[in-house]
Scaffold this motif. Structure first.
Motif, PDB file in Angstrom:
ATOM      1  N   ALA A  37       0.859  -1.314   0.114  1.00  0.00           N
ATOM      2  CA  ALA A  37       0.108   0.058   0.125  1.00  0.00           C
ATOM      3  C   ALA A  37       0.921   0.986  -0.059  1.00  0.00           C
ATOM      4  O   ALA A  37       0.694   2.291  -0.694  1.00  0.00           O
ATOM      5  CB  ALA A  37      -0.894   0.072   1.177  1.00  0.00           C
ATOM      6  N   LEU A  38       2.064   1.311   0.836  1.00  0.00           N
ATOM      7  CA  LEU A  38       2.676   2.493   1.154  1.00  0.00           C
ATOM      8  C   LEU A  38       3.535   2.826  -0.426  1.00  0.00           C
ATOM      9  O   LEU A  38       3.684   3.891  -0.709  1.00  0.00           O
ATOM     10  CB  LEU A  38       3.559   2.401   2.183  1.00  0.00           C
ATOM     11  CG  LEU A  38       2.926   2.145   3.524  1.00  0.00           C
ATOM     12  CD1 LEU A  38       4.300   2.025   4.445  1.00  0.00           C
ATOM     13  CD2 LEU A  38       1.968   3.428   3.720  1.00  0.00           C
ATOM     14  N   SER A  39       3.807   1.563  -1.130  1.00  0.00           N
ATOM     15  CA  SER A  39       4.367   1.548  -2.359  1.00  0.00           C
ATOM     16  C   SER A  39       3.586   2.288  -3.332  1.00  0.00           C
ATOM     17  O   SER A  39       3.968   3.432  -4.332  1.00  0.00           O
ATOM     18  CB  SER A  39       4.849   0.330  -2.884  1.00  0.00           C
ATOM     19  OG  SER A  39       5.661   0.403  -4.080  1.00  0.00           O
ATOM     20  N   THR A  94      -7.049   0.830  -3.486  1.00  0.00           N
ATOM     21  CA  THR A  94      -6.366  -0.434  -3.394  1.00  0.00           C
ATOM     22  C   THR A  94      -5.593  -0.184  -2.015  1.00  0.00           C
ATOM     23  O   THR A  94      -5.447  -1.085  -1.397  1.00  0.00           O
ATOM     24  CB  THR A  94      -5.771  -0.616  -4.402  1.00  0.00           C
ATOM     25  OG1 THR A  94      -6.570  -0.891  -5.704  1.00  0.00           O
ATOM     26  CG2 THR A  94      -5.109  -2.117  -4.354  1.00  0.00           C
ATOM     27  N   GLY A  95      -4.902   0.885  -2.177  1.00  0.00           N
ATOM     28  CA  GLY A  95      -3.969   1.050  -0.964  1.00  0.00           C
ATOM     29  C   GLY A  95      -4.714   1.098   0.487  1.00  0.00           C
ATOM     30  O   GLY A  95      -4.345   0.679   1.453  1.00  0.00           O
ATOM     31  N   GLY A  96      -5.972   1.747   0.398  1.00  0.00           N
ATOM     32  CA  GLY A  96      -6.557   1.874   1.590  1.00  0.00           C
ATOM     33  C   GLY A  96      -7.128   0.436   2.295  1.00  0.00           C
ATOM     34  O   GLY A  96      -7.157   0.180   3.215  1.00  0.00           O
ATOM     35  N   LEU A  97      -7.686  -0.516   0.921  1.00  0.00           N
ATOM     36  CA  LEU A  97      -8.042  -1.599   1.383  1.00  0.00           C
ATOM     37  C   LEU A  97      -6.885  -2.672   2.011  1.00  0.00           C
ATOM     38  O   LEU A  97      -6.932  -3.433   2.841  1.00  0.00           O
ATOM     39  CB  LEU A  97      -8.684  -2.517   0.171  1.00  0.00           C
ATOM     40  CG  LEU A  97      -9.952  -1.768  -0.148  1.00  0.00           C
ATOM     41  CD1 LEU A  97     -10.525  -2.600  -1.402  1.00  0.00           C
ATOM     42  CD2 LEU A  97     -10.835  -2.017   1.053  1.00  0.00           C
ATOM     43  N   LEU A  98      -5.768  -2.407   1.357  1.00  0.00           N
ATOM     44  CA  LEU A  98      -4.603  -3.166   1.712  1.00  0.00           C
ATOM     45  C   LEU A  98      -3.946  -2.613   3.265  1.00  0.00           C
ATOM     46  O   LEU A  98      -3.648  -3.576   4.091  1.00  0.00           O
ATOM     47  CB  LEU A  98      -3.362  -2.788   0.776  1.00  0.00           C
ATOM     48  CG  LEU A  98      -3.374  -3.660  -0.660  1.00  0.00           C
ATOM     49  CD1 LEU A  98      -2.428  -3.274  -1.517  1.00  0.00           C
ATOM     50  CD2 LEU A  98      -3.154  -5.178  -0.365  1.00  0.00           C
ATOM     51  N   LEU A  99      -3.858  -1.416   3.319  1.00  0.00           N
ATOM     52  CA  LEU A  99      -3.852  -0.908   4.467  1.00  0.00           C
ATOM     53  C   LEU A  99      -4.693  -1.564   5.817  1.00  0.00           C
ATOM     54  O   LEU A  99      -4.405  -1.853   6.847  1.00  0.00           O
ATOM     55  CB  LEU A  99      -3.824   0.644   4.783  1.00  0.00           C
ATOM     56  CG  LEU A  99      -2.687   1.539   4.172  1.00  0.00           C
ATOM     57  CD1 LEU A  99      -2.992   2.852   3.859  1.00  0.00           C
ATOM     58  CD2 LEU A  99      -1.325   1.191   4.926  1.00  0.00           C
ATOM     59  N   TRP A 152      -7.111  12.770  -2.861  1.00  0.00           N
ATOM     60  CA  TRP A 152      -7.166  11.299  -3.125  1.00  0.00           C
ATOM     61  C   TRP A 152      -6.825  10.543  -1.844  1.00  0.00           C
ATOM     62  O   TRP A 152      -7.055   9.450  -1.778  1.00  0.00           O
ATOM     63  CB  TRP A 152      -6.048  10.900  -4.271  1.00  0.00           C
ATOM     64  CG  TRP A 152      -6.766  11.501  -5.653  1.00  0.00           C
ATOM     65  CD1 TRP A 152      -6.300  12.161  -6.603  1.00  0.00           C
ATOM     66  CD2 TRP A 152      -7.983  10.978  -6.292  1.00  0.00           C
ATOM     67  NE1 TRP A 152      -6.899  12.529  -7.789  1.00  0.00           N
ATOM     68  CE2 TRP A 152      -8.071  11.560  -7.518  1.00  0.00           C
ATOM     69  CE3 TRP A 152      -9.007  10.138  -5.690  1.00  0.00           C
ATOM     70  CZ2 TRP A 152      -9.121  11.251  -8.389  1.00  0.00           C
ATOM     71  CZ3 TRP A 152      -9.820   9.714  -6.885  1.00  0.00           C
ATOM     72  CH2 TRP A 152      -9.961  10.322  -8.024  1.00  0.00           C
ATOM     73  N   SER A 153      -5.504  11.179  -1.239  1.00  0.00           N
ATOM     74  CA  SER A 153      -5.121  10.591   0.034  1.00  0.00           C
ATOM     75  C   SER A 153      -6.343  10.425   1.044  1.00  0.00           C
ATOM     76  O   SER A 153      -6.332   9.531   1.722  1.00  0.00           O
ATOM     77  CB  SER A 153      -4.117  11.394   0.642  1.00  0.00           C
ATOM     78  OG  SER A 153      -2.921  11.369  -0.208  1.00  0.00           O
ATOM     79  N   VAL A 154      -7.135  11.469   0.964  1.00  0.00           N
ATOM     80  CA  VAL A 154      -8.518  11.344   2.169  1.00  0.00           C
ATOM     81  C   VAL A 154      -9.312  10.466   1.827  1.00  0.00           C
ATOM     82  O   VAL A 154      -9.548   9.571   2.570  1.00  0.00           O
ATOM     83  CB  VAL A 154      -9.168  13.048   2.209  1.00  0.00           C
ATOM     84  CG1 VAL A 154     -10.364  12.730   2.780  1.00  0.00           C
ATOM     85  CG2 VAL A 154      -8.391  13.808   2.741  1.00  0.00           C
ATOM     86  N   LEU A 155      -9.513  10.097   0.378  1.00  0.00           N
ATOM     87  CA  LEU A 155     -10.140   8.882  -0.033  1.00  0.00           C
ATOM     88  C   LEU A 155      -9.536   7.711   0.394  1.00  0.00           C
ATOM     89  O   LEU A 155     -10.367   6.775   1.042  1.00  0.00           O
ATOM     90  CB  LEU A 155     -10.213   8.972  -1.509  1.00  0.00           C
ATOM     91  CG  LEU A 155     -10.964   7.639  -2.010  1.00  0.00           C
ATOM     92  CD1 LEU A 155     -12.407   7.639  -1.564  1.00  0.00           C
ATOM     93  CD2 LEU A 155     -10.965   7.621  -3.648  1.00  0.00           C
ATOM     94  N   GLY A 156      -8.505   7.464   0.372  1.00  0.00           N
ATOM     95  CA  GLY A 156      -7.602   6.307   0.828  1.00  0.00           C
ATOM     96  C   GLY A 156      -7.924   6.073   2.419  1.00  0.00           C
ATOM     97  O   GLY A 156      -8.127   5.159   2.741  1.00  0.00           O
ATOM     98  N   ALA A 157      -7.534   7.162   3.123  1.00  0.00           N
ATOM     99  CA  ALA A 157      -8.028   7.136   4.642  1.00  0.00           C
ATOM    100  C   ALA A 157      -9.173   6.739   5.024  1.00  0.00           C
ATOM    101  O   ALA A 157      -9.359   5.952   5.749  1.00  0.00           O
ATOM    102  CB  ALA A 157      -7.424   8.639   5.316  1.00  0.00           C
TER     103      ALA A 157
END
Length: 205
Positions: free
Chosen positions: A31-33, A118-123, A181-186
């Motif tokens: 996710a971080l990658s 995808t990153g949010g779900l992986l996190l 977009w980062s807020v969406l991931g959070a």
């Protein structure tokens, strides 16, 4: 008539703990990658590490490891020795995997919406693995799990409040569209934890 008592919870073996810590940190490192390549960031101590990484160019993994150091005392006194040791191992492993991932994984094209979701779900998945094996990735997660265990406030709610606050601070170093977009991931990550990490749902320890 009294309801039947529940059997005592199963205890995880050391192998079960080890595979969960590795799988959880591996998911989070992916996710971080994705976030790093898309120019996004997450919340918590990882978010603080991203802000400093974008501002200074210093290794994301190294910054993440250093930022978490002050939280271990709180974890030791509030959450116990086992939780703190597992968290230290998880943070160290994630720091190594985060810096190693670019050498083994590259993505030619990446839309920030895909990276955020995808990153949010992986996190969320990685943190859930760790939480169910009495570990975390330090910082805000320690506070979130403590608030849930001590006061019954769902970890997802606390995590969402902390994460969104840190992501907003990123306006100082990255474009507002990337922050959005980062807020969406959070939000995706926090909703995942809110739905799936409920007190009493998972009884093994």
């Amino acid at each position: 008539m009294d309801s039947p008592s529940l059997p005592p919870p199963d205890r995880h073996t050391w192998f079960e703990d080890a595979q969960a810590l590795f799988a959880g940190t591996l998911f989070v490192s992916l996710a971080l990658s994705l976030y790093n390549q898309a120019g996004l960031l997450t919340g918590g101590t990882a978010g603080a590490a991203f802000v400093l990484h974008y501002a200074t160019g210093i290794s994301l993994g190294q910054l993440f490891f250093l930022i978490n150091l002050p939280f271990y005392w709180f974890s030791w006194t509030r959450m116990g020795k086992e939780f703190t040791i597992k968290t230290f191992v998880s943070v160290t492993l994630l720091s190594v995997l985060t810096d190693a991932t670019p050498f083994v994984l590259g993505v030619g094209s990446l839309h920030p919406a895909y990276a955020a979701i995808t990153g949010g779900l992986l996190l969320g998945t990685g943190c859930l693995f760790l939480a169910r094996h009495r570990a975390s990735l330090g910082g805000a997660t320690i506070i979130s799990l403590y608030m849930q265990d001590r006061y019954g406030i769902r970890a997802g709610k606390v995590q969402m409040a902390i994460d969104c606050s840190i992501v907003l601070l990123a306006l100082l170093v990255i474009d507002w569209t990337r922050v959005a977009w980062s807020v969406l991931g959070a939000v995706v990550m926090s909703l995942f934890l809110w739905i799936n990490h409920k007190p009493g749902r998972y009884r093994a320890v």
